[in-house]
Write a protein that holds these residues in place. Structure first.
Motif, PDB file in Angstrom:
ATOM      1  N   PHE A  48       0.813  -1.076   0.108  1.00  0.00           N
ATOM      2  CA  PHE A  48      -0.074  -0.027   0.073  1.00  0.00           C
ATOM      3  C   PHE A  48       0.912   1.206   0.210  1.00  0.00           C
ATOM      4  O   PHE A  48       0.665   2.194  -0.765  1.00  0.00           O
ATOM      5  N   GLU A  49       1.984   1.078   0.886  1.00  0.00           N
ATOM      6  CA  GLU A  49       2.686   2.372   1.067  1.00  0.00           C
ATOM      7  C   GLU A  49       3.739   2.639  -0.096  1.00  0.00           C
ATOM      8  O   GLU A  49       3.448   3.732  -0.606  1.00  0.00           O
ATOM      9  N   LEU A  50       3.959   1.543  -0.958  1.00  0.00           N
ATOM     10  CA  LEU A  50       4.871   1.840  -2.133  1.00  0.00           C
ATOM     11  C   LEU A  50       3.904   2.298  -3.244  1.00  0.00           C
ATOM     12  O   LEU A  50       4.164   3.067  -4.088  1.00  0.00           O
ATOM     13  N   ASN A  51       2.716   1.659  -3.521  1.00  0.00           N
ATOM     14  CA  ASN A  51       1.665   2.343  -4.176  1.00  0.00           C
ATOM     15  C   ASN A  51       1.656   3.867  -4.151  1.00  0.00           C
ATOM     16  O   ASN A  51       1.420   4.461  -5.063  1.00  0.00           O
ATOM     17  N   TYR A  52       1.177   4.227  -2.989  1.00  0.00           N
ATOM     18  CA  TYR A  52       0.962   5.538  -2.586  1.00  0.00           C
ATOM     19  C   TYR A  52       2.094   6.363  -3.075  1.00  0.00           C
ATOM     20  O   TYR A  52       1.844   7.519  -3.604  1.00  0.00           O
ATOM     21  N   VAL A  53       3.322   6.096  -2.587  1.00  0.00           N
ATOM     22  CA  VAL A  53       4.525   6.808  -2.787  1.00  0.00           C
ATOM     23  C   VAL A  53       4.657   6.621  -4.371  1.00  0.00           C
ATOM     24  O   VAL A  53       4.917   7.806  -4.947  1.00  0.00           O
ATOM     25  N   PHE A  54       4.588   5.794  -5.129  1.00  0.00           N
ATOM     26  CA  PHE A  54       4.598   5.584  -6.614  1.00  0.00           C
ATOM     27  C   PHE A  54       3.674   6.662  -7.202  1.00  0.00           C
ATOM     28  O   PHE A  54       3.964   7.545  -8.227  1.00  0.00           O
ATOM     29  N   ASN A  55       2.453   6.857  -6.852  1.00  0.00           N
ATOM     30  CA  ASN A  55       1.539   7.731  -7.540  1.00  0.00           C
ATOM     31  C   ASN A  55       1.712   9.232  -7.255  1.00  0.00           C
ATOM     32  O   ASN A  55       1.788  10.055  -7.849  1.00  0.00           O
ATOM     33  N   TRP A  56       2.463   9.407  -5.788  1.00  0.00           N
ATOM     34  CA  TRP A  56       2.672  10.547  -5.469  1.00  0.00           C
ATOM     35  C   TRP A  56       3.620  11.318  -6.310  1.00  0.00           C
ATOM     36  O   TRP A  56       3.745  12.439  -6.753  1.00  0.00           O
ATOM     37  N   LEU A  57       4.745  10.468  -6.356  1.00  0.00           N
ATOM     38  CA  LEU A  57       5.924  10.761  -6.940  1.00  0.00           C
ATOM     39  C   LEU A  57       5.516  10.996  -8.616  1.00  0.00           C
ATOM     40  O   LEU A  57       6.031  11.946  -9.285  1.00  0.00           O
ATOM     41  N   THR A  58       4.689  10.091  -9.239  1.00  0.00           N
ATOM     42  CA  THR A  58       4.342  10.304 -10.491  1.00  0.00           C
ATOM     43  C   THR A  58       3.497  11.755 -10.534  1.00  0.00           C
ATOM     44  O   THR A  58       3.802  12.472 -11.816  1.00  0.00           O
ATOM     45  N   ALA A  59       2.742  12.122  -9.822  1.00  0.00           N
ATOM     46  CA  ALA A  59       1.946  13.400  -9.808  1.00  0.00           C
ATOM     47  C   ALA A  59       2.999  14.361  -9.676  1.00  0.00           C
ATOM     48  O   ALA A  59       2.927  15.458 -10.536  1.00  0.00           O
ATOM     49  N   LEU A  60       4.015  14.517  -8.809  1.00  0.00           N
ATOM     50  CA  LEU A  60       4.934  15.609  -8.706  1.00  0.00           C
ATOM     51  C   LEU A  60       5.728  15.768  -9.992  1.00  0.00           C
ATOM     52  O   LEU A  60       5.774  17.081 -10.437  1.00  0.00           O
ATOM     53  N   VAL A  61       6.336  14.605 -10.652  1.00  0.00           N
ATOM     54  CA  VAL A  61       7.027  14.611 -11.657  1.00  0.00           C
ATOM     55  C   VAL A  61       6.373  15.241 -12.951  1.00  0.00           C
ATOM     56  O   VAL A  61       6.651  16.253 -13.646  1.00  0.00           O
ATOM     57  N   SER A  62       4.912  14.887 -13.011  1.00  0.00           N
ATOM     58  CA  SER A  62       4.085  15.356 -14.014  1.00  0.00           C
ATOM     59  C   SER A  62       3.836  16.759 -13.865  1.00  0.00           C
ATOM     60  O   SER A  62       3.872  17.719 -14.990  1.00  0.00           O
ATOM     61  N   ARG A  63       3.454  17.104 -12.802  1.00  0.00           N
ATOM     62  CA  ARG A  63       3.122  18.772 -12.425  1.00  0.00           C
ATOM     63  C   ARG A  63       4.357  19.590 -12.756  1.00  0.00           C
ATOM     64  O   ARG A  63       4.240  20.489 -13.126  1.00  0.00           O
ATOM     65  N   TYR A  64       5.689  18.977 -12.349  1.00  0.00           N
ATOM     66  CA  TYR A  64       6.922  20.032 -12.586  1.00  0.00           C
ATOM     67  C   TYR A  64       7.326  19.946 -14.002  1.00  0.00           C
ATOM     68  O   TYR A  64       7.925  20.829 -14.306  1.00  0.00           O
ATOM     69  N   SER A  65       7.113  18.742 -14.472  1.00  0.00           N
ATOM     70  CA  SER A  65       7.359  18.885 -16.125  1.00  0.00           C
ATOM     71  C   SER A  65       6.753  19.870 -16.938  1.00  0.00           C
ATOM     72  O   SER A  65       7.088  20.375 -17.822  1.00  0.00           O
ATOM     73  N   GLU A  66       5.459  19.919 -16.379  1.00  0.00           N
ATOM     74  CA  GLU A  66       4.502  20.810 -17.334  1.00  0.00           C
ATOM     75  C   GLU A  66       5.085  22.549 -17.085  1.00  0.00           C
ATOM     76  O   GLU A  66       4.928  23.246 -17.808  1.00  0.00           O
ATOM     77  N   GLU A  67       5.808  22.624 -15.756  1.00  0.00           N
ATOM     78  CA  GLU A  67       6.283  24.214 -15.443  1.00  0.00           C
ATOM     79  C   GLU A  67       7.721  24.470 -16.002  1.00  0.00           C
ATOM     80  O   GLU A  67       8.115  25.444 -15.927  1.00  0.00           O
TER      81      GLU A  67
END
Length: 381
Positions: A65-84
């Motif tokens: 559960f924690e691994l999936n949570y971290v994976f989704n969180w980091l994916t969102a962060l990378v996506s968010r900052y890639s756009e900027e």
């Protein structure tokens, strides 16, 4: 140690979080998902609190559960900052660090595989910085499971001896002949039993930082190990070209110690056609005949000494009580050099025999708190 889901801000709150705060979170995630392989030389005994922290990290690392949570969180962060990213800007420190930890988590999520980032600091670093931007060296490696439970494929795992030897190389490159270069030609460097490639990659990156041209040849025998070795070399930015003249190359090649000495020159890879200035081996003696095979290969692969130049083989092995015969075979096959046998020019009178020039015992600790002693041998003609 809190679970990531309890301390990471929500995905919706990422855009409002300060960059410095996000970098702190990423460092905490790296501590969980990039565990050490022991490893580094022992500085002090671990406290009870240290041991409890290690146990907690192991629990978190195995929590899906924690691994999936971290994976989704980091994916969102990378996506968010890639756009900027600004026009022409390739990345940012935050994006780079988040992507690196995301890769570690992805490796952990893959069945049976594990990805780690190893950071080694130079003794010359005044700031304590590690990684590609400081005085140290960073290597990211993938470990893979044993091939059908075949224990001959254990080289697909990163072992503590490779970590110890890598740390020594980064801290004191001059001790290992990695300061002056190879004169008019690139340095020729061989690693025996490279496994995941940690030592070869650390040597290659150390030379790259110093601007010393070199050809590093990383060898192993088993197909599954070689496949993973090639993947790790490529993922760390090195080509497989063995003909580079003005830069550093790192090439994975098969080498069967038991057969190579008797192989005709016409049947060996081109990369073995020229002798090597240096050789390395970490945790590679685990059968009684290995030391003899290694010596027989080096007699054909390691360059002979000349005035002002002495090629060496740097070997590091653990002193396991279950492998006493194997450890003793190294002393028997590579006896200590009689210093009376040196000429005034520093060249041995009998340069046809490989002997131990130096030996050092290094005490280390494992992740479980157990003590391991390694023997380092500096072997030459």
């Amino acid at each position: 140690l809190p679970s990531p889901s309890s301390f990471l801000p929500s995905i919706k709150a990422i855009s409002a979080a300060p960059t410095e705060g996000l970098l702190v979170y990423i460092d905490k995630l790296r501590a969980i998902y990039s565990p050490p392989v022991r490893g580094t030389r022992r500085r002090q005994a671990k406290s009870i609190d240290d041991q409890r922290d290690e146990s907690r990290v192991s629990e978190l690392r195995e929590d899906r559960f924690e691994l999936n949570y971290v994976f989704n969180w980091l994916t969102a962060l990378v996506s968010r900052y890639s756009e900027e990213l600004n026009d022409g800007e390739e990345d940012s420190p935050l994006l780079r660090e988040a992507s690196a930890v995301l890769a570690l988590c992805a490796g952990t999520a893959s069945a049976g595989t594990f990805t780690r980032r190893f950071d080694f600091s130079s003794s010359q670093s005044s700031s304590g910085e590690e990684g590609e931007g400081g005085d140290g060296v960073s290597v990211t490696l993938r470990d893979v499971p044993l091939d059908n439970n075949d224990y001959s494929s254990v080289g697909a795992q990163t072992w503590g001896g490779a970590c110890v030897l890598s740390e020594m190389v980064v801290e004191q490159p001059g001790r290992f002949g990695l300061e002056g270069g190879g004169g008019d030609k690139p340095l020729r460097i061989l690693e025996l039993g490279s496994g995941t490639g940690l030592v070869s990659l650390v040597v290659a990156k150390t030379l790259l930082k110093k601007g010393i041209p070199a050809q590093v040849v990383a060898t192993d025998y088993y197909p599954s190990v070689l496949e993973n070795l090639a993947t790790n070399i490529a993922s760390n930015g090195f080509t497989d070209s063995s003909t580079a003249k003005d830069t550093v190359s790192c090439t994975p090649l098969p080498l069967d110690w038991s057969k190579y000495p008797g192989t005709p020159l016409s049947d060996v890879p081109e990369a073995f056609g020229e002798l090597f200035d240096l050789a390395f081996g970490a945790d590679i003696v685990y059968e009684p005949q290995h030391a003899e095979w290694i010596r027989n290969c080096l007699q054909k692969l390691l360059a002979k000494p000349t005035a002002g130049k002495q090629p060496f083989f740097h070997l590091l092995i653990p002193l396991r009580y279950t492998h006493t015969a194997e450890s003793e075979s190294v002393a028997r096959v590579f006896p200590f050099l009689d210093k009376a046998g040196w000429s005034e020019e520093g060249v041995g009178k009998d340069s046809s025999v490989l002997r131990t020039h130096e030996k050092e015992l290094i005490t280390c600790d494992t992740e479980s708190g157990e003590e391991v002693v390694y023997a380092y041998y500096k072997i030459g003609w």
